[in-house]
Design a protein around this motif. Structure first.
Motif, short mmCIF file in Angstrom:
data_model
loop_
_atom_site.label_atom_id
_atom_site.label_comp_id
_atom_site.label_asym_id
_atom_site.label_seq_id
_atom_site.Cartn_x
_atom_site.Cartn_y
_atom_site.Cartn_z
N VAL A 96 9.29 3.70 4.70
CA VAL A 96 9.57 2.32 4.43
C VAL A 96 8.56 1.38 4.69
O VAL A 96 8.23 0.18 3.96
CB VAL A 96 11.05 1.75 4.03
N ASP A 97 8.30 1.60 5.68
CA ASP A 97 7.74 0.37 6.62
C ASP A 97 6.20 0.37 6.23
O ASP A 97 5.55 -0.41 6.18
CB ASP A 97 7.18 0.96 8.30
N TYR A 98 5.69 1.08 6.01
CA TYR A 98 4.79 2.03 5.70
C TYR A 98 4.44 1.38 4.21
O TYR A 98 3.16 0.22 3.34
CB TYR A 98 4.19 3.31 5.54
N SER B 126 -0.80 5.04 2.08
CA SER B 126 -0.42 3.71 2.70
C SER B 126 -1.20 4.14 3.75
O SER B 126 -1.88 3.11 4.50
CB SER B 126 1.26 3.60 2.57
N ARG B 127 -1.14 5.17 4.91
CA ARG B 127 -0.83 5.09 5.64
C ARG B 127 -2.95 4.99 6.27
O ARG B 127 -3.97 4.98 7.00
CB ARG B 127 -0.92 6.24 6.30
N SER B 128 -2.94 6.26 5.23
CA SER B 128 -4.61 5.11 4.68
C SER B 128 -5.54 4.47 4.33
O SER B 128 -6.87 4.21 4.39
CB SER B 128 -5.04 6.68 4.60
N SER C 245 2.27 -5.77 0.88
CA SER C 245 2.22 -7.06 1.71
C SER C 245 0.25 -7.25 1.85
O SER C 245 0.01 -8.07 1.29
CB SER C 245 2.99 -7.63 2.56
N GLU C 246 0.02 -5.84 1.56
CA GLU C 246 -1.60 -6.44 1.68
C GLU C 246 -2.08 -6.15 0.52
O GLU C 246 -2.75 -6.63 0.37
CB GLU C 246 -1.91 -4.53 2.91
N LYS D 276 2.31 -11.34 6.74
CA LYS D 276 1.90 -9.54 5.92
C LYS D 276 2.69 -8.62 6.82
O LYS D 276 2.97 -8.95 8.07
CB LYS D 276 0.65 -9.41 6.20
N TRP D 277 3.87 -7.62 6.56
CA TRP D 277 4.11 -6.55 7.19
C TRP D 277 3.15 -6.29 7.85
O TRP D 277 1.99 -5.65 7.75
CB TRP D 277 4.94 -5.65 6.32
N ARG D 278 3.49 -5.60 9.25
CA ARG D 278 2.49 -5.11 9.76
C ARG D 278 2.10 -3.64 10.25
O ARG D 278 2.98 -2.95 8.77
CB ARG D 278 2.76 -5.43 12.00
N TYR D 279 0.88 -2.61 10.45
CA TYR D 279 1.11 -1.30 9.80
C TYR D 279 2.03 -0.67 10.84
O TYR D 279 2.15 -0.46 12.23
CB TYR D 279 -1.05 -1.14 10.54
N PRO D 280 2.47 -0.05 10.72
CA PRO D 280 3.57 0.80 11.54
C PRO D 280 3.32 1.60 12.23
O PRO D 280 1.26 1.86 12.61
CB PRO D 280 4.22 1.51 10.83
N TYR E 42 3.11 7.70 1.62
CA TYR E 42 2.56 7.62 3.21
C TYR E 42 1.11 7.62 3.05
O TYR E 42 0.80 7.05 3.60
CB TYR E 42 4.22 8.16 3.77
N TRP E 43 1.06 9.37 2.62
CA TRP E 43 0.34 9.49 2.56
C TRP E 43 -1.20 8.47 2.74
O TRP E 43 -2.42 8.08 3.56
CB TRP E 43 -0.25 10.65 1.71
N TYR F 64 0.21 5.69 -7.34
CA TYR F 64 1.22 6.54 -7.52
C TYR F 64 2.63 5.82 -7.14
O TYR F 64 3.54 6.19 -6.37
CB TYR F 64 1.68 7.64 -6.85
N PHE G 188 6.11 11.03 -0.13
CA PHE G 188 4.95 11.32 1.48
C PHE G 188 3.65 10.84 0.63
O PHE G 188 3.06 10.50 1.14
CB PHE G 188 5.04 12.93 1.47
N GLU G 189 3.66 11.20 -0.48
CA GLU G 189 2.27 10.97 -1.31
C GLU G 189 1.91 9.46 -0.65
O GLU G 189 1.00 9.03 -0.25
CB GLU G 189 1.94 11.71 -2.67
N ARG H 9 6.00 -1.37 2.62
CA ARG H 9 5.75 -2.56 2.93
C ARG H 9 4.87 -3.28 3.51
O ARG H 9 5.03 -4.49 2.93
CB ARG H 9 6.68 -2.86 3.90
N PHE H 10 4.39 -2.74 4.55
CA PHE H 10 2.66 -2.70 4.34
C PHE H 10 2.20 -2.37 4.13
O PHE H 10 1.31 -3.70 3.34
CB PHE H 10 2.66 -1.72 6.05
#
Ligand code: SF4
Ligand code: SF4
Ligand code: SF4
Ligand code: SF4
Lengths: 340, 565, 191
Positions: B426-428, B393-395, B434-435, C171-175, B390-391, B404, B387-388, B430-431
């Motif tokens: 997991v999508d986060y 990656s999301r931001s 790759s970023e 690149k994987w897209r942002y979900p 995720y947090w 982490y 979850f960290e 992967r994103f």
């Protein structure tokens, strides 16, 4: 597009919250048995207020209502408020507290999952600072019938001082302070003797010890269901026992016994239901131990040396502030980086 | 036979769904009309094509040669005619194309000449080259060239060789069936690997939900009379088949991210890889086929022995897909990737084609915010705090995510599996990954450009300086000369120099003009190209070739393969 | 009441002191500003910013002589990073300096090239190889896409090709965050 994993466990926020609510039922049952059905009215008021506040905020923030109103998280907050506020608090006190919790502490911080503070405890603290008298009046077990309770809640009857007293924790503290005073009648009496009064039961406050037992049962069930882990309840109870035990061991005449501390006030509710709130609590195993132990010590200090009836709420908020740093400092080593 | 097993943290127990595809034995697949064999099928460099359209190839003939320090050859899976060497959609979520050899089978399925080696008498370096050219790669899904892993550590030998028969992903049973039906040959491959790595012991880890496979392997070991090899039943818990997790379970060793397992005295191979090593060494057959499970939304889930390059829909048709089928997933439901089309080819990484439909794999409930319940952390086999991650990656706080340990995540999907908020965690990751890679590439390019720019400036400075020096020297020389000559011939030298200065420029311009004129003429000549005398057939062919050239020149500009793909 | 006030003031003071201390203790040393700015600039060396390369532009920014929104290849993200670094306000890319384009490389049409070497001289990163009167070609991996070689070419045989996506650069897209009501509705319809 959906990527792997394509299968998921049947789990949802809703089911987690539902199980928390179910786990509160034994405690509530004991509450009703000893203190009358007034608490159910409080629960209903708080739940309604929480849903209304949540719905309004979701509408304002443009969030989908259907999923967030049914996630039951607001109801959990509402129940915790009802269970920590005095059962005879006037309805507007409960409503104001609940709205504060849901609107200000939860939604204004970003809604579900974003609030740094435990909403119920934040509301409790705000209300006790604002209305110290109303928030400190607790009936003794079996003292009031349902009618009187309703009258008190809905404002028919307002001579609260006449019929209610302080919580057992408050009473004992007052008595202990009196006992320490050489001019007092009760000078020299020990805590155990002071607890002979009608307000006290075997271990803690009369009746409330059974409620605590109810919470304990529900909490253990939550652990068994793997909704919460053992860390927080264990560390909280352990640290409270140790702290209280140390002082009690040195001066049994001046301090209440550790078991009394555990069995009275919101200790059990705190250990299993309040501090374990995942959103505002610590998340790493070691962090949870630290977090709960810190809360226990603070609770003890506030109970014993402070002026408020119970210390759980303030202790929770103070520890909530520390959560980010606790979590950051207690990250467990990851796979392959352990030193063993 | 009680061996102490270790535990890895976390893991989940999804429904295994393995019984359906193990009732029938492994089946063969009729030759398809067309095989599309991507040249780049393994980790490492892109192999270069060795054939041209129009070539006839034998079964097992090398069509892509290993290129670079880490690369693996590719072979024709059957005999036939090379129709094209062109980009074709590959089995990858992106739907991008990759250079592929398209073969039209001639139906004879004729092997070319096969050379075997005796691994006991061949030096290890030669053996590794042999395996590289036989195209042997890890068949568990990672497709890492095996030869590169068949090097013992610094001491020249290895403590434990771990063979991965765990197969923890739901639905997939190709390793299970391989062990049941071909345990003896697989064991020969294992012995060869053991020899190459000089491994003291060999542990074959098999999840305990495959008792028949365990029994078959144990019987094969007993029959071989070898000691120091053991088939170990391990508790069924996803992802016990992850290489790191399996090594942990069997030996207690945790190999950190970014470290080689040989440094810890272990190495891990998949059972399928062991079998293909046997085929390569003892039969001389390169890796041209593999076992593939077809499962999910089909009437008769089963395992097939499939030629690399077979279109997936050709294969799935044999198992009877149900009417509502709307997707193929390569791999299992936990880590598999959704295919961009139905006719993408089976490649070396294809262990399973999971046929899916909306009813079978419904979209998850809407994503809710994270409630920090810690379920994901409890399930993570890499001991991360998902979850960290995720947090962060999301931001898009990638630095923090790396702090982490984002790159220790093995993308097993356990966290997404348990999350009560239905977050596609997991999508986060992967994103983010790759970023981060993209940024690293950009940074490297920028640094290189900066260096080159600075170098160029430096060079120009130097040239200017040198020129100036030369001029000064010349001027000095002239002055001396003038001084020496005295007043006899005062002006002509300098006079001649001044008007001569612009002359080179003018000359140059004239040259350019001339060259441009020539170019214009060339262009004008180039256009007709003398094609009017050619027969329409030849013209069509030229047009065809031109078109193909276009496509090769800019592969990804055409997201879909040319008409014949 | 007063106790509360004192406590609050006390906490504020302690925290303030802590922050002050931290800012002194953890002050980032090293990297002069120009280097840091230069590290953000894309190093395309195209001169669109009005300076002969990225570093001169970085120097100009550091010296307060240039705005932070003059580098088209860096695009919005670059401006954002500069704004962050320098604590300035974000501004959109200044139009007079150009527009953000997809990353490209230059390609020489080798049949038309007359080998005049003018492009070699223009290339800021020496990404073009060739000799006088010989066909020239561009080393794509070194080309920054600055377009500086386009103008000097007398036969206009250089063109810009956007860099195609490959599996290695994909690149994987942002979900998508499904919580937006619209997404929710489609999710329902699909379900
Ligand atoms: S399981 Fe989901 S909701 Fe729970 S902590 Fe992890 S990401 Fe958050
Ligand atoms: S996907 Fe990554 S973060 Fe999630 S459980 Fe697996 S290893 Fe842990
Ligand atoms: S505009 Fe061109 S030269 Fe100027 S900073 Fe940006 S990339 Fe560098
Ligand atoms: S400027 Fe044009 S013609 Fe001259 S060398 Fe470069 S590409 Fe060729």
């Amino acid at each position: 597009m959906i990527n792997s994993p394509f299968v998921r466990k049947a789990a949802s926020v809703q089911s987690v919250m539902l199980q928390v609510l179910l786990a509160l039922v034994p405690g509530i049952a004991a509450y009703v048995w000893f203190f009358g059905a007034g608490i159910l009215v409080q629960i209903a008021i708080a739940s309604a207020a929480a849903l209304a506040g949540e719905a309004a905020m979701l509408a304002i923030r443009g969030k989908p209502k259907a999923i967030f109103l049914t996630d039951l998280s607001a109801i959990v907050t509402a129940w915790l408020i009802a269970l920590t506020f005095p059962p005879i608090a006037p309805w507007w006190l409960t409503v104001t507290g609940t709205l504060l919790a849901v609107v200000v502490v939860k939604q204004l911080y970003g809604g579900l999952g974003q609030n740094p503070f435990n909403p119920a405890m934040a509301a409790f603290c705000l209300m006790i600072v604002a209305y110290p008298a109303l928030m400190s009046q607790w009936p003794a077990a079996g003292q009031l019938d349902f009618k009187t309770q309703l009258d008190l809640i809905f404002g028919g009857l307002r001579q609260v001082d006449a019929i209610t007293g302080a919580t057992p924790l408050d009473a004992l503290r007052t008595a202990l302070r009196a006992a320490a005073n050489p001019d007092s009648q009760v000078h020299g009496l020990r805590a155990a003797q002071l607890m002979d009064g009608p307000a006290f039961g075997f271990l803690g406050g009369k009746g409330s010890e059974w409620i605590a037992l109810g919470y304990l049962v529900g909490g253990l069930w939550l652990i068994q269901r793997r909704i919460i882990t053992w860390h927080i309840p264990f560390a909280f109870c352990g640290a409270l026992l140790v702290t209280a035990g140390l002082l009690w061991g040195v001066r049994p005449d001046a301090f209440a016994s550790p078991v009394f501390h555990l069995a009275s006030g919101g200790a059990m509710l705190g250990a299993f239901f309040i501090l374990t709130d995942p959103v505002s609590g610590a998340t790493t195993p070691r962090g949870k131990l630290l977090f709960a132990a810190g809360a226990a010590v603070l609770t003890y200090v506030i109970r014993t040396f402070g002026a408020y009836p119970d210390g759980i709420a303030f202790a929770t908020l103070l520890m909530n502030i520390l959560v980010p740093i606790i979590d950051m400092k207690t990250q467990a080593p990851v796979f392959g980086h352990k030193k063993d | 036979m009680l061996r102490k097993l270790f535990k890895f943290h976390g893991g989940v127990k999804p429904q295994t769904n393995k019984e359906q595809s193990t009732t029938a034995p492994i089946a063969a697949v009729p030759l398809p009309d067309r095989l599309v064999i991507p040249l780049h099928q393994a980790v490492g460099g892109h192999p270069r094509p060795l054939v041209q359209p129009g070539d006839r190839v034998f079964k097992g003939q090398r069509i892509g040669g290993a290129d670079g320090s880490l690369s693996s050859a590719v072979h024709a899976s059957t005999s036939g005619l090379v129709r094209a060497v062109a980009p074709a959609v590959m089995p990858h979520t992106s739907g991008l194309t990759t250079l592929s050899v398209i073969i039209e089978p001639d139906g004879e399925d004729r092997w070319g000449e096969l050379d075997k080696v005796n691994y006991r008498s061949t030096p290890p370096d030669e053996l590794r080259d042999f395996l590289r050219d036989a195209g042997v790669v890890g068949l568990g899904g990672a497709v890492f060239p095996s030869y590169a892993k068949l090097k013992p550590g610094k001491e020249g030998k290895l403590k434990t060789l771990v063979i991965n028969g765990a197969e923890c992903e739901p639905f997939i049973t190709c390793d299970d069936m391989l062990m049941r039906e071909r345990a003896g040959d697989m064991l020969k491959g294992i012995l060869a690997m053991r020899h190459m790595l000089q491994a003291e012991e060999v542990l074959i880890g098999i999840e305990d939900n495959k008792p028949q496979a365990v029994a078959a392997v144990q019987a094969a070991i007993a029959a071989s009379g070898q000691s120091g090899i053991e088939a170990v039943a391990i508790p069924t818990r996803y992802p016990a088949g992850g290489a790191k997790q399996l090594i942990r379970v069997l030996t207690g060793i945790e190999v950190p991210h970014g470290r080689r397992s040989t440094d810890f005295g272990v190495q891990c191979f998949n059972v399928g890889t062991a079998y293909s090593i046997y085929e390569a060494l003892e039969l001389g057959r390169p890796l041209i086929s593999r076992l593939v499970t077809v499962a999910g939304n089909v009437n008769a889930p089963r395992n097939y022995d499939v030629l690399i390059g077979t279109p997936m829909d050709h294969l799935v048709r044999l198992a009877g897909p149900r009417a509502d089928t709307d997707r193929y997933i390569m791999g299992g439901p936990m880590m598999g990737v959704r295919m961009p089309a139905f006719d993408v080819p089976v490649v070396k990484a294809t262990n399973c084609i999971l046929v899916g439909s909306e009813a079978m794999f419904p979209a998850p409930a809407p994503e809710m915010p994270c409630i920090r319940c810690g379920e994901c952390a409890k399930a993570c086999p890499a001991d991360l705090a998902p979850f960290e991650l995720y947090w962060f990656s999301r931001s898009k706080n990638f630095g923090k995510a790396q702090e982490y340990h984002l790159f220790d995540c093995i993308e097993c999907g356990c966290c997404s599996f348990v999350c009560p908020s239905h977050i596609p965690l997991v999508d986060y990751y992967r994103f983010s990954k790759s970023e981060i890679w993209a940024r690293e590439r950009e940074k490297e390019a920028a640094d290189a450009a900066r260096d080159r720019f600075e170098f160029k400036n430096h060079r120009q400075e130097r040239e200017k300086l040198e020129k100036a020096e030369k001029l000064a020297a010349k001027a000095a020389a002239t002055r001396e000369k003038v001084a020496a000559d005295g007043a006899t011939a005062p002006a002509p030298g300098s006079d001649a120099a001044t008007p001569a200065k612009p002359a080179p420029d003018a000359a140059k311009r004239a040259l350019i003009e001339a060259a441009m004129e020539k170019a214009r003429q060339q262009k004008a000549q180039a256009a007709p190209k003398n094609t009017d005398q050619l027969s329409p057939d030849v013209q069509a062919e030229i047009a065809d070739i031109e078109a193909r050239r276009e496509i090769v020149a800019k592969p990804a500009a055409s997201p879909l393969p040319p008409q014949d793909a | 009441m007063f106790t509360a006030l004192f406590v609050m003031t006390g906490i504020a003071l302690v925290l303030g002191a802590g922050l002050g201390f931290a800012s002194i203790k953890f002050k980032v040393e090293g990297d002069p500003l120009v280097d840091k700015i230069d590290a953000i600039l894309p190093q395309t060396q195209c001169g669109q910013c009005g300076f002969p390369g990225c570093r001169p532009y970085a120097t100009a920014i550091a010296g307060g002589e240039a705005e932070i929104n003059q580098c088209p290849p860096g695009g919005e993200e670059g401006i954002r990073k500069l704004a962050d670094l320098l604590g300035r306000e974000f501004k959109p890319l200044s139009e007079e300096h150009g527009v953000e384009k997809p990353k490209s490389v230059a390609i020489i049409d080798e049949n038309t090239c007359i080998g005049c070497t003018l492009c070699i001289q223009a290339c800021p990163v020496d990404a073009i190889v060739g000799a006088a009167k010989q066909m020239h070609t561009i080393v794509a991996s070194e080309c920054t896409g600055c377009e500086l070689c386009l103008a000097p070419c007398p036969v206009d045989c250089i063109t810009m090709e956007p860099i195609a996506e490959t599996v290695d650069t994909w690149k994987w897209r942002y979900p998508v965050f499904q919580i937006a009501p619209a997404a929710l509705d489609t999710a329902r319809q699909e379900a």
